[in-house]
Design a protein around this motif. Structure first.
Motif, PDB file in Angstrom:
ATOM      1  N   ILE A  73      35.966 -74.805  55.877  1.00  9.04           N
ATOM      2  CA  ILE A  73      35.694 -73.615  55.061  1.00  9.04           C
ATOM      3  C   ILE A  73      35.606 -72.391  55.974  1.00  9.04           C
ATOM      4  CG2 ILE A  73      33.955 -72.486  53.603  1.00  9.04           C
ATOM      5  CD1 ILE A  73      33.340 -75.337  52.489  1.00  9.04           C
ATOM      6  N   LYS A  74      34.920 -72.575  57.099  1.00 10.14           N
ATOM      7  CA  LYS A  74      34.752 -71.460  58.038  1.00 10.14           C
ATOM      8  C   LYS A  74      36.087 -71.042  58.672  1.00 10.14           C
ATOM      9  CE  LYS A  74      31.867 -69.972  61.902  1.00 10.14           C
ATOM     10  NZ  LYS A  74      31.027 -70.373  63.039  1.00 10.14           N
ATOM     11  N   ASP A  75      37.050 -71.959  58.721  1.00 11.38           N
ATOM     12  CA  ASP A  75      38.384 -71.625  59.249  1.00 11.38           C
ATOM     13  C   ASP A  75      39.067 -70.553  58.402  1.00 11.38           C
ATOM     14  OD1 ASP A  75      38.188 -73.452  61.289  1.00 11.38           O
ATOM     15  OD2 ASP A  75      39.321 -75.033  60.252  1.00 11.38           O
ATOM     16  N   GLN A  99      37.408 -68.491  55.854  1.00  6.54           N
ATOM     17  CA  GLN A  99      36.604 -67.351  55.399  1.00  6.54           C
ATOM     18  C   GLN A  99      35.350 -67.221  56.247  1.00  6.54           C
ATOM     19  OE1 GLN A  99      34.773 -68.239  51.351  1.00  6.54           O
ATOM     20  NE2 GLN A  99      36.071 -70.017  51.636  1.00  6.54           N
ATOM     21  N   GLU A 100      34.705 -66.072  56.098  1.00  2.94           N
ATOM     22  CA  GLU A 100      33.500 -65.834  56.876  1.00  2.94           C
ATOM     23  C   GLU A 100      32.400 -66.774  56.400  1.00  2.94           C
ATOM     24  OE1 GLU A 100      31.044 -62.055  58.261  1.00  2.94           O
ATOM     25  OE2 GLU A 100      32.760 -61.539  56.992  1.00  2.94           O
ATOM     26  N   ALA A 101      31.821 -67.511  57.321  1.00  2.00           N
ATOM     27  CA  ALA A 101      30.790 -68.468  56.923  1.00  2.00           C
ATOM     28  C   ALA A 101      29.846 -68.732  58.089  1.00  2.00           C
ATOM     29  CB  ALA A 101      31.433 -69.783  56.489  1.00  2.00           C
ATOM     30  N   SER A 102      28.600 -69.081  57.762  1.00  2.00           N
ATOM     31  CA  SER A 102      27.662 -69.504  58.803  1.00  2.00           C
ATOM     32  C   SER A 102      27.234 -70.928  58.488  1.00  2.00           C
ATOM     33  CB  SER A 102      26.451 -68.578  58.836  1.00  2.00           C
ATOM     34  OG  SER A 102      25.690 -68.757  57.657  1.00  2.00           O
ATOM     35  N   ILE A 103      27.120 -71.726  59.533  1.00  2.00           N
ATOM     36  CA  ILE A 103      26.808 -73.147  59.324  1.00  2.00           C
ATOM     37  C   ILE A 103      25.516 -73.499  60.051  1.00  2.00           C
ATOM     38  CG2 ILE A 103      27.606 -75.523  59.624  1.00  2.00           C
ATOM     39  CD1 ILE A 103      30.493 -74.365  59.740  1.00  2.00           C
ATOM     40  N   THR A 104      24.528 -73.977  59.288  1.00  2.00           N
ATOM     41  CA  THR A 104      23.245 -74.406  59.853  1.00  2.00           C
ATOM     42  C   THR A 104      23.131 -75.920  59.683  1.00  2.00           C
ATOM     43  OG1 THR A 104      22.255 -72.311  59.192  1.00  2.00           O
ATOM     44  CG2 THR A 104      20.740 -74.112  59.729  1.00  2.00           C
ATOM     45  N   ALA A 127      29.493 -75.274  64.653  1.00  2.00           N
ATOM     46  CA  ALA A 127      28.376 -74.859  63.785  1.00  2.00           C
ATOM     47  C   ALA A 127      27.547 -73.805  64.515  1.00  2.00           C
ATOM     48  CB  ALA A 127      27.516 -76.065  63.419  1.00  2.00           C
ATOM     49  N   ASP A 128      26.765 -73.010  63.734  1.00  2.00           N
ATOM     50  CA  ASP A 128      26.082 -71.854  64.320  1.00  2.00           C
ATOM     51  C   ASP A 128      24.639 -72.127  64.726  1.00  2.00           C
ATOM     52  OD1 ASP A 128      28.175 -69.677  63.806  1.00  2.00           O
ATOM     53  OD2 ASP A 128      28.016 -70.704  61.875  1.00  2.00           O
ATOM     54  N   GLU A 129      23.907 -72.829  63.873  1.00  2.00           N
ATOM     55  CA  GLU A 129      22.470 -73.011  64.125  1.00  2.00           C
ATOM     56  C   GLU A 129      22.113 -74.483  63.985  1.00  2.00           C
ATOM     57  OE1 GLU A 129      20.361 -70.422  64.678  1.00  2.00           O
ATOM     58  OE2 GLU A 129      21.830 -68.822  64.286  1.00  2.00           O
ATOM     59  N   LEU A 130      21.021 -74.855  64.673  1.00  2.00           N
ATOM     60  CA  LEU A 130      20.502 -76.219  64.563  1.00  2.00           C
ATOM     61  C   LEU A 130      19.004 -76.156  64.282  1.00  2.00           C
ATOM     62  CD1 LEU A 130      20.869 -79.326  64.920  1.00  2.00           C
ATOM     63  CD2 LEU A 130      20.470 -78.984  67.369  1.00  2.00           C
ATOM     64  N   VAL A 131      18.578 -76.795  63.214  1.00  2.00           N
ATOM     65  CA  VAL A 131      17.155 -76.848  62.869  1.00  2.00           C
ATOM     66  C   VAL A 131      16.728 -78.316  62.885  1.00  2.00           C
ATOM     67  CG1 VAL A 131      15.409 -76.367  61.106  1.00  2.00           C
ATOM     68  CG2 VAL A 131      17.329 -74.781  61.436  1.00  2.00           C
ATOM     69  N   LEU A 132      15.756 -78.621  63.744  1.00  2.00           N
ATOM     70  CA  LEU A 132      15.281 -80.002  63.844  1.00  2.00           C
ATOM     71  C   LEU A 132      13.873 -80.090  63.276  1.00  2.00           C
ATOM     72  CD1 LEU A 132      16.467 -80.808  67.489  1.00  2.00           C
ATOM     73  CD2 LEU A 132      17.601 -81.421  65.343  1.00  2.00           C
ATOM     74  N   GLY A 139      33.224 -86.501  48.257  1.00  2.00           N
ATOM     75  CA  GLY A 139      34.363 -85.606  48.408  1.00  2.00           C
ATOM     76  C   GLY A 139      35.263 -85.998  49.565  1.00  2.00           C
ATOM     77  N   LYS A 140      36.570 -85.720  49.413  1.00  2.00           N
ATOM     78  CA  LYS A 140      37.470 -85.876  50.554  1.00  2.00           C
ATOM     79  C   LYS A 140      38.141 -84.555  50.923  1.00  2.00           C
ATOM     80  CE  LYS A 140      41.658 -87.597  48.289  1.00  2.00           C
ATOM     81  NZ  LYS A 140      42.943 -87.628  48.984  1.00  2.00           N
ATOM     82  N   LYS A 141      37.856 -83.518  50.132  1.00  2.00           N
ATOM     83  CA  LYS A 141      38.312 -82.173  50.459  1.00  2.00           C
ATOM     84  C   LYS A 141      37.362 -81.198  49.764  1.00  2.00           C
ATOM     85  CE  LYS A 141      42.449 -79.383  50.749  1.00  2.00           C
ATOM     86  NZ  LYS A 141      43.807 -79.161  50.234  1.00  2.00           N
ATOM     87  N   VAL A 142      36.909 -80.191  50.470  1.00  2.00           N
ATOM     88  CA  VAL A 142      35.929 -79.251  49.910  1.00  2.00           C
ATOM     89  C   VAL A 142      36.419 -77.828  50.153  1.00  2.00           C
ATOM     90  CG1 VAL A 142      33.498 -78.544  49.901  1.00  2.00           C
ATOM     91  CG2 VAL A 142      34.095 -80.891  50.546  1.00  2.00           C
ATOM     92  N   GLU A 143      36.531 -77.048  49.089  1.00  2.00           N
ATOM     93  CA  GLU A 143      36.956 -75.653  49.227  1.00  2.00           C
ATOM     94  C   GLU A 143      36.032 -74.754  48.414  1.00  2.00           C
ATOM     95  OE1 GLU A 143      41.714 -75.475  49.495  1.00  2.00           O
ATOM     96  OE2 GLU A 143      40.957 -76.531  47.735  1.00  2.00           O
ATOM     97  N   ILE A 144      35.920 -73.497  48.852  1.00  2.00           N
ATOM     98  CA  ILE A 144      35.183 -72.523  48.053  1.00  2.00           C
ATOM     99  C   ILE A 144      36.188 -71.495  47.558  1.00  2.00           C
ATOM    100  CG2 ILE A 144      33.517 -70.632  48.133  1.00  2.00           C
ATOM    101  CD1 ILE A 144      31.828 -72.232  49.991  1.00  2.00           C
TER     102      ILE A 144
END
Lengths: 266, 332
Positions: free
Chosen positions: A55-57, A59-64, A85-90, A152-157
């Motif tokens: 998805i990020k490829d 469009q503009e997206a942030s991945i946590t 990915a952008d952020e990691l929360v543990l 899912g095997k393919k996910v788009e927005i």
């Protein structure tokens, strides 16, 4: 506005380890982590990271990436960051034991997602390769009241909706749901991308956000275990295999056919 | 809710008939209900349910809740969930059984969370402790490498049962039971996801799930072409072709071919594996086969611990000769 995406990921014992290395501690009712084999990010969760990156490829997206456990191998859990990915929360606390009870885990993850302000889309692996429960993602969707599409095997927005190719018995179906939504993905999504050198460098510099139990506003009544593990054992296999011999491999193949015919199996 | 009682199976129908999964659930439910000394009910969802309701009674149900609504004619997860939740809250069962089918994989966990209770997932066997009236479930974990025995701490105790581990009972058309209409109110706007297109990829001919003989190929085949040879063999045997996850992940066959933990559960009379190593995740989908036959060049491969008959050899030599011999034997 960039699309905000969360990926829920779990650190698991490497399921590709040799079967001979698989041991359980029956008294502790737990699998003994093999000493020489490092843990991995659950395979289906890497598929989820890949789905988010696709998805990020475009469009503009942030991945946590969000994970919960008692302790983490940081180099392992940083892999999604090195993939892009952008952020990691543990969510790390001695109380966050990796138990067979999905209810507890889902409550923790839902509390963290609320604290982070929610996401447009949450992507998860269909199940974790340790307890194979396949419940936590669907539970998070229920707790947060999100629309939910599984397998899912393919996910788009597109146009404010998520569109998913969902695996069925005989093929797949295209399912759409409005955002915010939660989607689980399966291995059919395809091989997750390898970390790039640049990604690895960037991941080294990033520090995860670490929250303990005190940081999460979870309802205590919802943290009581719903499932108790009574016993854990390794099933006994007592099958005796009759190896069919022949002059060569082809002859063994012919002998096998005769054997199966004799046994009235074909 | 202090007055929970009985076992409730959540079933369905296909093509106007009670589904095979529902029949299997009634076997498990009948035993549990008898051990508890309580009633076995089944909730059926659909638009018209007369025929499957009568079948449910002949397969062991004491009571049928016919949950009919025009919106339930087609499966839609949110509407099915709403109907199931309403039924569970109204009936107050002690135990709920649901099939771990493709639909059950999403319905069962979401229903359990909605009711605030635990779910014993993907069970191979259930039993009840008559004294404490608790459900105990055996379920494979770690890809089938271990079995966990779990107990549900809240009521209703919900178990999702793996397909094809229970045999349907002999139907008895003289059995008596009660069919109760259970009207539900559903608002189409509760449906939060919509199917916009359906794509079929399954192979022609005998369905993999129903085949008496299945020939499956794995990573060791090295590409998509050898599956044509497996198809020839399967056709001679009146069977179907399956695959391991490795073959599906490599893109050699569609995912509908996959046998295993995350694919199909099959119980053929004869299961012939070609170049499959036999990881527990694969065996999870075929361990109910009557006879497993292994063709693999690695004598140390796990598949030989699972198989009844085996040939240690390169499939490229074994399979053509085996196929020719099968042709001669079955056509003479």
């Amino acid at each position: 506005m960039p699309v905000s995406i969360a990926v829920l990921a779990k650190q698991v014992i490497d399921p590709e380890m040799p079967m001979a290395a698989f041991r359980i501690d029956a008294d502790a009712k737990a699998v003994v982590p093999p000493s020489n084999i490092p843990p991995v990010v659950n395979g289906f969760d890497e598929n989820a990271v890949e789905a988010a990156l696709q998805i990020k490829d475009s469009q503009e997206a942030s991945i946590t990436v969000i994970s919960t456990g008692t302790s983490f191998a940081l180099d392992v859990m940083k892999k999604p960051l090195s993939m892009g990915a952008d952020e990691l929360v543990l969510l790390q606390d001695d109380a966050f034991e990796n138990s067979i009870d999905s209810f507890f885990t889902a409550q923790l993850l839902a509390a963290a997602i609320r604290k982070l302000g929610g996401f447009d889309l949450i992507i998860c692996g269909r199940q974790a390769s340790d307890w194979d429960n396949a419940q936590v993602p669907l539970g998070v969707a229920e707790i947060l009241g999100l629309s939910c599409i599984s397998l899912g095997k393919k996910v788009e927005i597109k146009d404010g909706k998520v569109s998913v190719e969902r695996i069925t018995n005989d093929g797949y179906e295209v399912v759409e749901a409005p955002l915010p939504a939660l989607v689980t993905v399966s291995n059919e999504l395809g091989q997750p991308r390898y970390p790039t050198l640049r990604g690895i460098m960037a991941a080294t510099r990033k520090q995860p956000t670490i929250w303990s139990s005190a940081d999460l506003d979870a309802d205590a009544s919802q943290l009581e275990p719903r499932i108790t593990l009574q016993e854990l054992f390794v099933p006994v296999r007592d099958q005796q295999c009759e190896i069919i011999e022949g002059d060569d491999a082809a002859d063994a193949g012919r002998q096998l056919a005769l054997k199966l015919r004799e046994a009235k199996l074909i | 809710m202090a007055d929970e009682s009985g076992v409730l199976v959540l079933g369905d129908s296909t093509g106007g008939e009670l589904s095979s999964m529902s029949r299997e659930l009634l076997t498990a439910g009948r035993k549990a209900a008898d051990d508890l000394g309580e009633e076995l009910a089944i909730g059926l969802l659909g638009a018209t349910l007369d025929q499957p309701s009568q079948q449910a009674i002949s397969y062991g149900a004491d009571k049928v809740y016919a949950v009919t609504h025009p919106q339930l004619a087609q499966y839609q997860v949110d509407l099915y969930l709403a109907a199931m939740e309403a039924l569970c809250r109204d009936v107050s069962p002690r135990i709920v059984l649901i099939g771990r089918t493709n639909e059950g994989r999403e319905l069962a966990p979401r229903l359990a969370f909605r009711l605030g209770v635990g779910l014993a997932q993907d069970c191979l066997e259930i039993s009840v402790d008559a004294g404490s009236k608790t459900l105990l479930a055996n379920r494979p974990v770690y890809g089938g490498n271990a079995i966990a025995v779990v107990r549900c701490n809240y009521t209703p105790q919900i178990a999702a049962i793996r397909p094809k581990v229970y045999e349907p009972l002999e139907p008895d058309s003289s059995r008596q039971g009660q069919v109760v209409s259970f009207p539900v109110e559903l608002d189409p706007s509760q449906a939060r996801s919509q199917v916009v297109n359906v794509v079929e990829e399954a192979a022609e001919g005998v369905k993999l799930e129903d085949a008496r003989v299945v020939v499956s190929g794995g990573r060791g085949l090295g590409g998509p072409e050898p599956f044509k040879d497996l198809e020839t063999l399967a056709n001679l045997l009146g069977g179907a072709v399956g695959a391991s996850r490795a073959a599906v992940d490599s893109g050699w066959v569609p995912s509908s071919y996959q046998v295993g933990l995350t694919g199909k559960t099959i119980t053929p009379e004869v299961y012939i594996t070609v170049a499959i190593s036999g990881a527990s995740q694969h065996m999870a989908g075929c361990s109910g086969a009557k006879v497993i036959v292994a063709i693999n060049k690695d004598a140390e491969s796990n598949i030989f611990k699972e198989a009844r008959y085996g040939v240690v050899g390169d499939w490229e030599q074994v399979v053509p000769a085996f196929t020719e011999a099968v042709r001669e034997l079955t056509q003479s």
